[in-house]
Scaffold this motif. Structure first.
Motif, short mmCIF file in Angstrom:
data_model
loop_
_atom_site.label_atom_id
_atom_site.label_comp_id
_atom_site.label_asym_id
_atom_site.label_seq_id
_atom_site.Cartn_x
_atom_site.Cartn_y
_atom_site.Cartn_z
N GLY A 1 0.83 -1.20 0.00
CA GLY A 1 0.00 0.00 0.00
C GLY A 1 0.86 1.25 0.00
O GLY A 1 2.06 1.21 -0.23
N THR A 2 0.23 2.36 0.27
CA THR A 2 0.96 3.63 0.29
C THR A 2 1.56 3.87 1.67
O THR A 2 1.10 3.32 2.67
CB THR A 2 0.03 4.80 -0.08
OG1 THR A 2 -1.04 4.83 0.88
CG2 THR A 2 -0.54 4.64 -1.47
N LYS A 3 2.54 4.71 1.68
CA LYS A 3 3.21 5.04 2.93
C LYS A 3 2.24 5.78 3.84
O LYS A 3 1.56 6.71 3.42
CB LYS A 3 4.42 5.93 2.65
CG LYS A 3 5.23 6.27 3.87
CD LYS A 3 6.44 7.08 3.48
CE LYS A 3 7.27 7.41 4.72
NZ LYS A 3 8.47 8.17 4.36
N PRO A 4 2.14 5.34 5.11
CA PRO A 4 1.24 6.04 6.04
C PRO A 4 1.70 7.48 6.25
O PRO A 4 2.89 7.76 6.28
CB PRO A 4 1.36 5.26 7.34
CG PRO A 4 2.02 3.99 7.01
CD PRO A 4 2.78 4.20 5.74
N LYS A 5 0.74 8.36 6.38
CA LYS A 5 1.08 9.76 6.62
C LYS A 5 1.53 9.91 8.06
O LYS A 5 0.83 9.51 8.98
CB LYS A 5 -0.13 10.64 6.36
CG LYS A 5 -0.54 10.66 4.92
CD LYS A 5 -1.70 11.60 4.70
CE LYS A 5 -2.09 11.58 3.24
NZ LYS A 5 -3.20 12.47 2.96
N ASN B 1 13.10 -2.12 -15.00
CA ASN B 1 11.84 -2.00 -14.26
C ASN B 1 12.03 -2.36 -12.80
O ASN B 1 11.48 -1.70 -11.91
CB ASN B 1 10.77 -2.89 -14.89
CG ASN B 1 10.29 -2.37 -16.21
OD1 ASN B 1 10.40 -1.19 -16.50
ND2 ASN B 1 9.75 -3.25 -17.03
N ILE B 2 12.80 -3.41 -12.55
CA ILE B 2 13.08 -3.80 -11.16
C ILE B 2 13.83 -2.68 -10.45
O ILE B 2 13.51 -2.33 -9.31
CB ILE B 2 13.88 -5.12 -11.11
CG1 ILE B 2 13.01 -6.28 -11.58
CG2 ILE B 2 14.39 -5.39 -9.70
CD1 ILE B 2 13.76 -7.59 -11.72
N GLN B 3 14.84 -2.13 -11.11
CA GLN B 3 15.62 -1.06 -10.50
C GLN B 3 14.76 0.16 -10.19
O GLN B 3 14.87 0.76 -9.13
CB GLN B 3 16.78 -0.68 -11.41
CG GLN B 3 17.67 0.39 -10.83
CD GLN B 3 18.80 0.77 -11.75
OE1 GLN B 3 18.80 0.42 -12.92
NE2 GLN B 3 19.78 1.47 -11.22
N ARG B 4 13.88 0.50 -11.11
CA ARG B 4 12.99 1.65 -10.91
C ARG B 4 12.08 1.42 -9.69
O ARG B 4 11.88 2.31 -8.87
CB ARG B 4 12.16 1.87 -12.16
CG ARG B 4 11.67 3.27 -12.33
CD ARG B 4 11.00 3.52 -13.67
NE ARG B 4 11.86 3.22 -14.81
CZ ARG B 4 11.65 2.26 -15.70
NH1 ARG B 4 10.57 1.51 -15.63
NH2 ARG B 4 12.48 2.04 -16.70
N ALA B 5 11.54 0.19 -9.59
CA ALA B 5 10.66 -0.12 -8.46
C ALA B 5 11.45 -0.16 -7.15
O ALA B 5 10.96 0.28 -6.10
CB ALA B 5 9.98 -1.45 -8.68
N TYR B 6 12.69 -0.64 -7.20
CA TYR B 6 13.51 -0.74 -5.99
C TYR B 6 13.92 0.65 -5.49
O TYR B 6 13.94 0.89 -4.29
CB TYR B 6 14.75 -1.58 -6.26
CG TYR B 6 15.59 -1.81 -5.03
CD1 TYR B 6 15.26 -2.81 -4.13
CD2 TYR B 6 16.69 -1.02 -4.75
CE1 TYR B 6 16.01 -3.03 -2.98
CE2 TYR B 6 17.43 -1.22 -3.61
CZ TYR B 6 17.10 -2.21 -2.73
OH TYR B 6 17.84 -2.42 -1.60
N MET B 7 14.22 1.54 -6.41
CA MET B 7 14.70 2.86 -6.02
C MET B 7 13.56 3.83 -5.66
O MET B 7 13.83 4.90 -5.13
CB MET B 7 15.55 3.47 -7.15
CG MET B 7 16.79 2.66 -7.49
SD MET B 7 17.89 2.42 -6.09
CE MET B 7 18.56 4.04 -5.93
N ALA B 8 12.34 3.45 -5.93
CA ALA B 8 11.21 4.32 -5.60
C ALA B 8 11.12 4.48 -4.08
O ALA B 8 11.27 3.51 -3.33
CB ALA B 8 9.91 3.72 -6.14
N PRO B 9 10.89 5.69 -3.60
CA PRO B 9 10.84 5.90 -2.15
C PRO B 9 9.65 5.23 -1.48
O PRO B 9 9.70 4.91 -0.31
CB PRO B 9 10.77 7.42 -2.01
CG PRO B 9 10.26 7.91 -3.31
CD PRO B 9 10.69 6.93 -4.34
N GLU B 10 8.58 5.02 -2.21
CA GLU B 10 7.40 4.39 -1.60
C GLU B 10 7.04 3.13 -2.32
O GLU B 10 7.11 2.98 -3.48
CB GLU B 10 6.22 5.37 -1.63
CG GLU B 10 6.45 6.55 -0.74
CD GLU B 10 5.23 7.45 -0.67
OE1 GLU B 10 4.15 7.04 -1.04
OE2 GLU B 10 5.40 8.58 -0.24
#
Length: 141
Positions: free
Chosen positions: A40-44, A132-141
C-alpha cells in the motif's frame, strides 16, 4: 572431400540448432513481470504541531544550549494515536523491506539467466525487465 564439407557444415549448424530452443531460465527471464506491491501507500506521519514550552528563545544560527532541559512539549495528538501511527509505519517499512529484498532476488535470477546464452533481442528484453526492477527498488514508496 564431400564428407569433410558435410562435417564442416554440421559443425557450423550445431550451435544454431542448440540455440533454437530457449533455455527454461531464459524463458522465465523473458516472461518476467514485476510483482505487485501489496504494502500500500506510505502512512502519513504527523509531526508534533505543538510547540515546546519552557525553552528560552535562541538565535537561529546559535548553538542549542537548552536541549533536553526539561522543556515540555504540547501536542493535540494523544499517545494512543501516536503509537498506533508508529506501529502502522513499522508494518509498512517491514513489508516494503520484504518486497524490495524479493526484487533483489528476482534481479539476480534475471542476471544469472544470461549464462545460458542470449540473442540480442532476448538481452534487450531482459535488460528492460532489470530496469523496471531497479525503478521499483529505487522508488521511495
Amino acid at each position: 572431400m564431400k564428407t569433410l564439407t558435410l562435417c564442416g557444415f554440421l559443425i557450423l549448424l550445431m550451435p544454431a540448432i542448440s540455440f533454437a530452443e530457449t533455455h527454461s531460465k531464459v524463458q522465465a527471464a523473458l516472461d518476467y513481470a514485476l510483482p505487485v506491491n501489496t504494502c500500500g501507500t506510505k502512512p502519513k506521519s504527523f509531526e508534533s504541531s505543538g510547540e515546546a514550552i519552557g525553552k528560552p528563545v535562541q538565535e537561529s544560527g546559535g548553538v542549542t544550549y537548552f536541549e533536553g532541559s526539561g522543556a515540555d512539549e504540547m501536542s493535540d495528538v494523544d499517545s494512543y494515536t501516536r503509537k498506533r501511527q508508529e506501529r502502522k509505519m513499522a508494518r509498512w517499512k517491514s513489508c516494503t523491506k520484504e518486497y524490495k529484498s524479493g526484487l533483489l532476488e528476482d534481479m539476480e535470477e534475471l542476471k544469472a539467466s544470461a549464462q545460458h546464452g542470449l540473442t540480442q533481442p532476448q538481452a534487450n528484453i531482459i535488460l528492460a525487465n532489470l530496469a523496471n526492477i531497479q525503478r521499483a527498488y529505487m522508488a521511495p514508496e
